[in-house]
Design a protein around this motif. Structure first.
Motif, PDB file in Angstrom:
ATOM      1  N   ARG A 124     -12.237-110.933 101.555  1.00 30.21           N
ATOM      2  CA  ARG A 124     -13.335-109.963 101.667  1.00 30.21           C
ATOM      3  C   ARG A 124     -13.942-109.683 100.297  1.00 30.21           C
ATOM      4  O   ARG A 124     -15.157-109.708 100.127  1.00 30.21           O
ATOM      5  N   MET A 125     -13.078-109.409  99.311  1.00 33.31           N
ATOM      6  CA  MET A 125     -13.574-109.071  97.969  1.00 33.31           C
ATOM      7  C   MET A 125     -14.372-110.214  97.355  1.00 33.31           C
ATOM      8  O   MET A 125     -15.367-109.979  96.682  1.00 33.31           O
ATOM      9  N   ARG A 126     -13.926-111.434  97.568  1.00 31.78           N
ATOM     10  CA  ARG A 126     -14.657-112.582  97.021  1.00 31.78           C
ATOM     11  C   ARG A 126     -16.039-112.712  97.664  1.00 31.78           C
ATOM     12  O   ARG A 126     -17.017-113.015  96.968  1.00 31.78           O
ATOM     13  N   LEU A 127     -16.127-112.470  98.951  1.00 32.44           N
ATOM     14  CA  LEU A 127     -17.427-112.536  99.627  1.00 32.44           C
ATOM     15  C   LEU A 127     -18.356-111.432  99.120  1.00 32.44           C
ATOM     16  O   LEU A 127     -19.547-111.673  98.867  1.00 32.44           O
ATOM     17  N   VAL A 128     -17.824-110.230  98.975  1.00 34.11           N
ATOM     18  CA  VAL A 128     -18.613-109.109  98.450  1.00 34.11           C
ATOM     19  C   VAL A 128     -19.051-109.427  97.018  1.00 34.11           C
ATOM     20  O   VAL A 128     -20.219-109.272  96.650  1.00 34.11           O
ATOM     21  N   ARG A 129     -18.113-109.886  96.192  1.00 39.04           N
ATOM     22  CA  ARG A 129     -18.411-110.243  94.796  1.00 39.04           C
ATOM     23  C   ARG A 129     -19.515-111.291  94.724  1.00 39.04           C
ATOM     24  O   ARG A 129     -20.459-111.165  93.953  1.00 39.04           O
ATOM     25  N   ASP A 130     -19.413-112.329  95.535  1.00 37.63           N
ATOM     26  CA  ASP A 130     -20.394-113.412  95.479  1.00 37.63           C
ATOM     27  C   ASP A 130     -21.782-112.932  95.906  1.00 37.63           C
ATOM     28  O   ASP A 130     -22.793-113.343  95.332  1.00 37.63           O
ATOM     29  N   ASP A 131     -21.825-112.040  96.895  1.00 41.09           N
ATOM     30  CA  ASP A 131     -23.113-111.479  97.314  1.00 41.09           C
ATOM     31  C   ASP A 131     -23.722-110.653  96.178  1.00 41.09           C
ATOM     32  O   ASP A 131     -24.893-110.814  95.839  1.00 41.09           O
ATOM     33  N   ILE A 132     -22.917-109.796  95.582  1.00 38.55           N
ATOM     34  CA  ILE A 132     -23.401-108.960  94.479  1.00 38.55           C
ATOM     35  C   ILE A 132     -23.791-109.834  93.288  1.00 38.55           C
ATOM     36  O   ILE A 132     -24.823-109.605  92.652  1.00 38.55           O
ATOM     37  N   ASP A 133     -23.001-110.857  92.997  1.00 37.02           N
ATOM     38  CA  ASP A 133     -23.289-111.744  91.873  1.00 37.02           C
ATOM     39  C   ASP A 133     -24.655-112.412  92.042  1.00 37.02           C
ATOM     40  O   ASP A 133     -25.447-112.464  91.093  1.00 37.02           O
ATOM     41  N   GLY A 134     -24.957-112.886  93.231  1.00 38.23           N
ATOM     42  CA  GLY A 134     -26.260-113.498  93.474  1.00 38.23           C
ATOM     43  C   GLY A 134     -27.402-112.517  93.250  1.00 38.23           C
ATOM     44  O   GLY A 134     -28.428-112.861  92.653  1.00 38.23           O
ATOM     45  N   ARG A 135     -27.219-111.296  93.703  1.00 41.68           N
ATOM     46  CA  ARG A 135     -28.257-110.275  93.532  1.00 41.68           C
ATOM     47  C   ARG A 135     -28.428-109.890  92.061  1.00 41.68           C
ATOM     48  O   ARG A 135     -29.540-109.679  91.588  1.00 41.68           O
ATOM     49  N   VAL A 136     -27.303-109.789  91.336  1.00 40.68           N
ATOM     50  CA  VAL A 136     -27.362-109.446  89.912  1.00 40.68           C
ATOM     51  C   VAL A 136     -28.092-110.547  89.145  1.00 40.68           C
ATOM     52  O   VAL A 136     -28.958-110.275  88.306  1.00 40.68           O
ATOM     53  N   ARG A 137     -27.761-111.797  89.431  1.00 35.56           N
ATOM     54  CA  ARG A 137     -28.431-112.918  88.751  1.00 35.56           C
ATOM     55  C   ARG A 137     -29.937-112.911  89.038  1.00 35.56           C
ATOM     56  O   ARG A 137     -30.745-113.137  88.144  1.00 35.56           O
ATOM     57  N   GLU A 138     -30.294-112.633  90.279  1.00 35.91           N
ATOM     58  CA  GLU A 138     -31.714-112.552  90.652  1.00 35.91           C
ATOM     59  C   GLU A 138     -32.399-111.414  89.896  1.00 35.91           C
ATOM     60  O   GLU A 138     -33.515-111.564  89.391  1.00 35.91           O
ATOM     61  N   LEU A 139     -31.737-110.264  89.794  1.00 36.35           N
ATOM     62  CA  LEU A 139     -32.277-109.124  89.055  1.00 36.35           C
ATOM     63  C   LEU A 139     -32.491-109.489  87.591  1.00 36.35           C
ATOM     64  O   LEU A 139     -33.559-109.241  87.027  1.00 36.35           O
ATOM     65  N   LEU A 140     -31.494-110.109  86.968  1.00 33.92           N
ATOM     66  CA  LEU A 140     -31.604-110.481  85.557  1.00 33.92           C
ATOM     67  C   LEU A 140     -32.686-111.530  85.337  1.00 33.92           C
ATOM     68  O   LEU A 140     -33.430-111.465  84.347  1.00 33.92           O
ATOM     69  N   ASP A 141     -32.807-112.486  86.246  1.00 34.36           N
ATOM     70  CA  ASP A 141     -33.883-113.481  86.143  1.00 34.36           C
ATOM     71  C   ASP A 141     -35.249-112.801  86.225  1.00 34.36           C
ATOM     72  O   ASP A 141     -36.174-113.148  85.497  1.00 34.36           O
ATOM     73  N   GLY A 142     -35.366-111.819  87.119  1.00 37.23           N
ATOM     74  CA  GLY A 142     -36.617-111.077  87.228  1.00 37.23           C
ATOM     75  C   GLY A 142     -36.942-110.302  85.970  1.00 37.23           C
ATOM     76  O   GLY A 142     -38.095-110.233  85.539  1.00 37.23           O
TER      77      GLY A 142
END
Length: 152
Positions: A124-142
């Protein structure tokens, strides 16, 4: 968790918020600090902070080379709400009201909850982490794109 920048005037301030500030917002802050380095100032807070960091969250973050183990659940600071360039609430449970003087809109990230499908523990934690990681990377790219447009 705070990542203090070298030049705060041109460095975006990110504030990640969840309810207890022991899991998701700390994960997002650790990932933003890891990926953003000194290009961002990173904070996390909770609407009803707990007393400790979620151990499974910290372990899942450590697997990808980030660190939230020294984080401390913290209440929302109204001055930081006003200073933040981005305010991101993780999950639907935390409710954050705007305060006078805020310059950022409040954005909410609804993370898929694997436990609703019977997925628990580190999976569960890995799935949550990976979802958040994708969003964080998208935010930083923006943020990088915004900075590039501003400099030109």
């Amino acid at each position: 968790m705070t990542n203090t920048p070298s030049s705060p005037a041109s460095t975006p301030t990110l504030l990640f918020i969840c309810t207890r500030n022991g899991g998701k917002s700390q994960m997002a802050a650790a990932l933003a600090a890891k990926h953003g380095g000194d290009t961002v100032e990173v904070h996390s807070a909770g609407t009803n902070p707990g007393t400790s960091i979620n151990e499974e969250s910290a372990a899942a973050i450590a697997e990808v080379g980030a660190d939230m183990s020294q984080g401390t659940p913290t209440a929302i600071d109204p001055d930081l709400l006003c200073r933040a360039d981005r305010v991101i609430v993780l999950g639907s449970e935390a409710q954050v009201e705007p305060v006078d003087g805020m310059r950022a809109e409040i954005d909410t990230w609804i993370t898929d909850e694997p436990s609703a499908r019977g997925i628990e523990g580190m999976e569960r934690m890995r799935l949550v982490r990976d979802d958040i990681d994708g969003r964080v990377r998208e935010l930083l790219d923006g943020l990088k794109s915004e900075k590039t447009r501003t400099v030109r």
